[in-house]
Design a protein around this motif. Sequence first.
Motif, PDB file in Angstrom:
ATOM      1  N   VAL A 103      -3.384  -7.038 -24.408  1.00 30.14           N
ATOM      2  CA  VAL A 103      -2.923  -8.145 -23.448  1.00 30.14           C
ATOM      3  C   VAL A 103      -3.769  -8.500 -22.275  1.00 30.14           C
ATOM      4  CG1 VAL A 103      -1.040  -9.190 -22.025  1.00 30.14           C
ATOM      5  CG2 VAL A 103      -0.381  -7.916 -24.116  1.00 30.14           C
ATOM      6  N   VAL A 153       4.279  -5.941 -29.053  1.00 31.83           N
ATOM      7  CA  VAL A 153       4.902  -7.264 -29.027  1.00 31.83           C
ATOM      8  C   VAL A 153       5.633  -7.381 -30.268  1.00 31.83           C
ATOM      9  CG1 VAL A 153       3.133  -8.461 -27.542  1.00 31.83           C
ATOM     10  CG2 VAL A 153       2.807  -8.367 -30.111  1.00 31.83           C
ATOM     11  N   VAL A 213       8.894  -9.846 -29.931  1.00 32.76           N
ATOM     12  CA  VAL A 213       8.465 -11.178 -29.633  1.00 32.76           C
ATOM     13  C   VAL A 213       8.712 -12.066 -31.108  1.00 32.76           C
ATOM     14  CG1 VAL A 213       6.994 -13.148 -28.898  1.00 32.76           C
ATOM     15  CG2 VAL A 213       6.984 -10.788 -27.843  1.00 32.76           C
ATOM     16  N   VAL A 226      -2.286 -13.167 -21.536  1.00 35.94           N
ATOM     17  CA  VAL A 226      -0.861 -12.754 -20.830  1.00 35.94           C
ATOM     18  C   VAL A 226      -0.386 -14.404 -20.416  1.00 35.94           C
ATOM     19  CG1 VAL A 226      -1.994 -12.972 -18.436  1.00 35.94           C
ATOM     20  CG2 VAL A 226       0.115 -11.854 -19.027  1.00 35.94           C
ATOM     21  N   LEU A 250       2.040 -14.863 -23.409  1.00 34.72           N
ATOM     22  CA  LEU A 250       3.304 -14.192 -23.530  1.00 34.72           C
ATOM     23  C   LEU A 250       4.026 -15.049 -22.290  1.00 34.72           C
ATOM     24  CD1 LEU A 250       1.950 -10.874 -24.040  1.00 34.72           C
ATOM     25  CD2 LEU A 250       3.402 -12.379 -25.588  1.00 34.72           C
ATOM     26  N   ILE A 251       3.800 -15.194 -21.282  1.00 38.14           N
ATOM     27  CA  ILE A 251       4.452 -15.931 -20.096  1.00 38.14           C
ATOM     28  C   ILE A 251       5.159 -17.087 -20.680  1.00 38.14           C
ATOM     29  CG2 ILE A 251       4.747 -16.786 -17.671  1.00 38.14           C
ATOM     30  CD1 ILE A 251       2.504 -14.670 -17.051  1.00 38.14           C
ATOM     31  N   LEU A 300       7.583 -15.738 -23.489  1.00 35.91           N
ATOM     32  CA  LEU A 300       8.864 -15.001 -23.194  1.00 35.91           C
ATOM     33  C   LEU A 300       9.452 -15.320 -21.888  1.00 35.91           C
ATOM     34  CD1 LEU A 300       7.330 -11.495 -23.891  1.00 35.91           C
ATOM     35  CD2 LEU A 300       9.135 -12.712 -25.159  1.00 35.91           C
ATOM     36  N   LYS A 320       8.293 -14.797 -17.490  1.00 35.52           N
ATOM     37  CA  LYS A 320       7.866 -13.894 -16.700  1.00 35.52           C
ATOM     38  C   LYS A 320       8.561 -12.560 -16.554  1.00 35.52           C
ATOM     39  CE  LYS A 320       5.700 -12.781 -12.221  1.00 35.52           C
ATOM     40  NZ  LYS A 320       5.503 -13.349 -10.876  1.00 35.52           N
ATOM     41  N   LEU A 363       8.771 -10.491 -20.016  1.00 36.53           N
ATOM     42  CA  LEU A 363       7.348  -9.910 -20.021  1.00 36.53           C
ATOM     43  C   LEU A 363       7.055  -8.532 -19.115  1.00 36.53           C
ATOM     44  CD1 LEU A 363       4.395  -9.852 -20.906  1.00 36.53           C
ATOM     45  CD2 LEU A 363       3.491 -11.373 -19.463  1.00 36.53           C
ATOM     46  N   GLU A 364       7.590  -8.703 -17.877  1.00 36.54           N
ATOM     47  CA  GLU A 364       7.679  -7.509 -17.159  1.00 36.54           C
ATOM     48  C   GLU A 364       8.181  -6.397 -17.672  1.00 36.54           C
ATOM     49  OE1 GLU A 364       8.936  -9.228 -13.144  1.00 36.54           O
ATOM     50  OE2 GLU A 364       6.831  -9.907 -12.723  1.00 36.54           O
TER      51      GLU A 364
END
Length: 77
Positions: free
Chosen positions: A13, A24, A27, A43, A46-47, A50, A52, A55-56
């Motif tokens: 990522v 992932v 996902v 990234v 992915l934000i 998903l 934020k 993802l965190e």
Amino acid sequence: MGRCDSCRYYVTVKGQTASRRLCVAGVKAYRSGSRVLNDTVDVMELILVLGKEKLEAMIGRGGENKMACGEFEKGRT
């Protein structure tokens, strides 16, 4: 069973200043094939997929394990 580093869902990522390896497999967009999964994922993608917070949480779970999870799919050697 394989190792995380040879699974298609264990990707790099790429952020603005750093990159890290991340699983992932959780996902849905990648598992269903609705999004193309490359060896490197931005990234921001992915934000968008998903959010934020998710993802965190995914980053917080950690990285590579010695034994792959039940979602293992051969992708890399």
